[in-house]
Write a protein that holds these residues in place. Sequence first.
Motif, PDB file in Angstrom:
ATOM      1  N   PRO A  25      -7.211   7.877 -10.741  1.00  0.00           N
ATOM      2  CA  PRO A  25      -6.447   6.558 -11.594  1.00  0.00           C
ATOM      3  C   PRO A  25      -6.886   5.659 -11.486  1.00  0.00           C
ATOM      4  O   PRO A  25      -6.401   4.933 -11.884  1.00  0.00           O
ATOM      5  N   ASN A  26      -8.474   5.339 -10.633  1.00  0.00           N
ATOM      6  CA  ASN A  26      -9.211   3.716 -10.928  1.00  0.00           C
ATOM      7  C   ASN A  26      -9.513   3.665 -12.496  1.00  0.00           C
ATOM      8  O   ASN A  26      -9.631   2.392 -12.461  1.00  0.00           O
ATOM      9  N   ARG A  45      -6.054  -3.939  -7.417  1.00  0.00           N
ATOM     10  CA  ARG A  45      -5.392  -2.161  -6.952  1.00  0.00           C
ATOM     11  C   ARG A  45      -6.449  -0.556  -6.742  1.00  0.00           C
ATOM     12  O   ARG A  45      -8.014  -1.217  -7.431  1.00  0.00           O
ATOM     13  N   ARG A  46      -6.761  -0.650  -5.556  1.00  0.00           N
ATOM     14  CA  ARG A  46      -7.935   0.814  -5.424  1.00  0.00           C
ATOM     15  C   ARG A  46      -6.828   2.091  -5.225  1.00  0.00           C
ATOM     16  O   ARG A  46      -5.955   1.742  -4.310  1.00  0.00           O
ATOM     17  N   TYR A  47      -7.389   2.817  -5.673  1.00  0.00           N
ATOM     18  CA  TYR A  47      -7.109   4.411  -5.184  1.00  0.00           C
ATOM     19  C   TYR A  47      -8.265   4.776  -4.603  1.00  0.00           C
ATOM     20  O   TYR A  47      -9.011   5.238  -4.863  1.00  0.00           O
ATOM     21  N   SER A  89       0.857  -1.406   0.396  1.00  0.00           N
ATOM     22  CA  SER A  89       0.443  -0.155   0.230  1.00  0.00           C
ATOM     23  C   SER A  89       0.549   0.737   0.037  1.00  0.00           C
ATOM     24  O   SER A  89       1.802   1.424   0.180  1.00  0.00           O
ATOM     25  N   LEU A  94       0.243   9.708  -7.454  1.00  0.00           N
ATOM     26  CA  LEU A  94      -0.032   7.851  -7.060  1.00  0.00           C
ATOM     27  C   LEU A  94       0.706   7.694  -7.935  1.00  0.00           C
ATOM     28  O   LEU A  94       1.826   6.547  -8.068  1.00  0.00           O
ATOM     29  N   GLU A 139       4.125   4.819  -7.654  1.00  0.00           N
ATOM     30  CA  GLU A 139       3.920   3.771  -8.697  1.00  0.00           C
ATOM     31  C   GLU A 139       4.660   2.771  -9.195  1.00  0.00           C
ATOM     32  O   GLU A 139       5.287   1.947  -8.314  1.00  0.00           O
ATOM     33  N   TYR A 173      -0.156   4.902 -11.730  1.00  0.00           N
ATOM     34  CA  TYR A 173      -1.639   4.332 -11.681  1.00  0.00           C
ATOM     35  C   TYR A 173      -0.269   2.416 -13.095  1.00  0.00           C
ATOM     36  O   TYR A 173       0.923   2.200 -13.039  1.00  0.00           O
ATOM     37  N   ALA A 215      -3.407   4.640  -1.621  1.00  0.00           N
ATOM     38  CA  ALA A 215      -3.343   3.298  -2.518  1.00  0.00           C
ATOM     39  C   ALA A 215      -3.373   1.695  -2.095  1.00  0.00           C
ATOM     40  O   ALA A 215      -2.684   1.583  -1.032  1.00  0.00           O
ATOM     41  N   ALA A 237      -3.873  12.396  -7.478  1.00  0.00           N
ATOM     42  CA  ALA A 237      -3.594  11.450  -8.418  1.00  0.00           C
ATOM     43  C   ALA A 237      -2.062  10.634  -9.763  1.00  0.00           C
ATOM     44  O   ALA A 237      -1.329  10.420  -9.553  1.00  0.00           O
TER      45      ALA A 237
END
Length: 755
Positions: A321-322, A172-174, A66, A186, A219, A188, A76, A183
């Motif tokens: 970002p999801n 993955r979950r933002y 995470s 973090l 990421e 993707y 995230a 966004a």
Amino acid sequence: MTNIPETGRTPRVQIRLVVIQILVLSLLGTLGGRLWYLQIREGAQYQKEASGNHVQQVVQPAVRGSILDARGVPLADNETRLVVSASRTDLLKQKDDGKAVLAKLAGVLGMDPQEVTQKVRLCDARTPQPCWNGSPYQPIPITDEATAKQALQIRERAEDFPGITAEPEAVRRYAAPGKSNTAQVLGYLSPVTDEEIQKAKNTSSPYLRSDMVGRSGLERQYDAQLRGKAGVTRYEVDNLGRVIGKAKSDAAEPGSNLVTSIDARVQRVAEYELDKAMKAARQQYDKITGTNYKADSGAVVVMEAKTGRVVAMASAPTYDPNVWVGGISAKDYKALTGKNSDYPLLNRAIQGQSAPGSTFKVVSTAAAVEAGYDFNGNYPCTSSYSVGGQVFKNFEGENFGPISLGRALEVSCDTVFYGLADNEWKKDGGINPKKGQPKDYFFKAAHQFGLGQETGLDLPNEVTGRVPDRAWKQRYWEANKDAWCRTGKKNGSYVEKIAYENCLEGNKMREGDAINYSIGQGDTLVTPIQEAVIYGAISNGGTMYTPTIGKAVVSADGKQVTEIKPKVRGRLPVTKATRDMMDQALAGVATRGTAAWKFAGWPQDKIPLHAKTGTAEVYGKQTTSWLATYSKDYSVIMTISQAGTGSGASGEAVRNIYSALYGVQANGSVDNKRALLPTPQKSLPKIQADGTIAAPKISGDPAKDQEAIAKQVAEQGGTTAPDGQGTAATTNTPPTGNRDTRRRQRRRGSRRTTA
């Protein structure tokens, strides 16, 4: 008598028999040697390889670590969803390459059959998104939002859906805690490609075909730490594929967690205030262009002044970002990359570069002092500055008479800096400098302030900005001379005239270049993160830190904690005395200078703020708003493209960010209980015995909560002074010369960037 021997064989027959016998013996010898080589010398190796033909591998993907904020709140993480995937290998075994199966699957999932088909096609240079850019042998996710009913239909009718699986998987979950987006910071994920697998094959962090890898932001920067190591279980099978035993098993190792210096609450406030400021700017009329301001993009950075840790970083426009989770749709991809998208994937805090305008004057002030000018000397702040046939005007013809460098910063007097830069240009020999290296104090200072190079922030793809010194001009001229000479005209349009001049002497430092450069115009480019470092250094006494977002890497079991310590990058090229005088002048900007009308009523005696406004001109566009500020704890930088003046477009938003940090109410009082982060977060979040990290809950929307509190205080009788009226901050000095309260006029004959 006969010549035939008793054996009945002629000599010729005997020779043939001998030859045949030799050949047979040679073949037997060769075969025996080969059998010896295969069974004795290399027998063990081939036995090992042969046994592998009866071993099947099952990969268990590692749980990705995470990404947490400074207090442990997940930015995230992972959640379990029902994922429907398709195997290209199995689909291609169908007579129609699986088209009928995919069409049937689309019906069950309620999706467009064309979209489903597109998701399983392989990406190449001619194939637009959506497509699969991972390994063709890896199951391709169609959707990660399948319902239990849809998954049950697919599993119960497996014969109707060959090559299709529906399984629960960690995806993955933002999380967007408190509606903070984050966004661009973090980033993707997307599937690993065959090329990447081959490149990483012999490294310390190889990829498996099932891996998802970071493509941008944290990421990508911390992918190796977050990804972990997938588990592999090897089963012995017979020639019919039936499992007869377990050969070997390597357990999956979950990825480490990344603790960042981001505070989700402050991040939300920064994003909200940036968005609100841009919307407000679009309601303002621009007299120069005859239209409202476009305010098409912007960024804000909140950074700890004494460590370089980034507390908040927002970029607009932004996105969710999801949309990348489970594969991005064609509609979403176009919205992120199309010509009319304004490119929200860009992190404008580190990739957006523009002329800094008057926020650059701290660099010019340091350069002037280094060149021998007295900080407290008297320098003419006239209404204009003439060079040959060109007139470089001060804002609206303002004339403050002889003033010090400190006062020049407060009222942002352009003509003071024009004169200083022009004097130094002449001392260096003008357009044809003296033999040897010119001193170039103003350009040297910019490099010493860290401009023209990356800050070293732990995010990928940071840009350098630009210091348009003599070396850069020579390189740029060599690269563009042919085009300039082809399109330039002596008596043409403005652009054609500039091209004509550049063709003739674009590699030379002209007088106008030096003058424009001194106030952050011309070809100078900076990024918000660079300004955050500079103003943070002025705040802390002169130390420039390498900005960081990562604060610690914590193993999944919590037993290993690797802290990411602040790193000193260098020192500002100023003495303590000069720094202190600049500090006082920048405080004056907020109390009686160009930003005073936006900070009226601020408790300056309790929480001193320092500021520098900037309004940068860009050829062919509306002006860019810059506001660089700092307190003893933080530097806060905001910029908005095509939004007007520095304080006019960004002042209220920056003030609201400080109010949220310190708990400053609308009536100027300070409520520590309502302060989000009155002092920077020093400690790491608490790690539990099982390795989990304790995290406080963020309820509601911190930005709107702050707004509601301010409204409530105002309704109870506490009000701030209106813009441009009343007492500025807690001083009794009235604001004078608010050059940023009105729109800057374009200077006749000045150079402007086309960025």
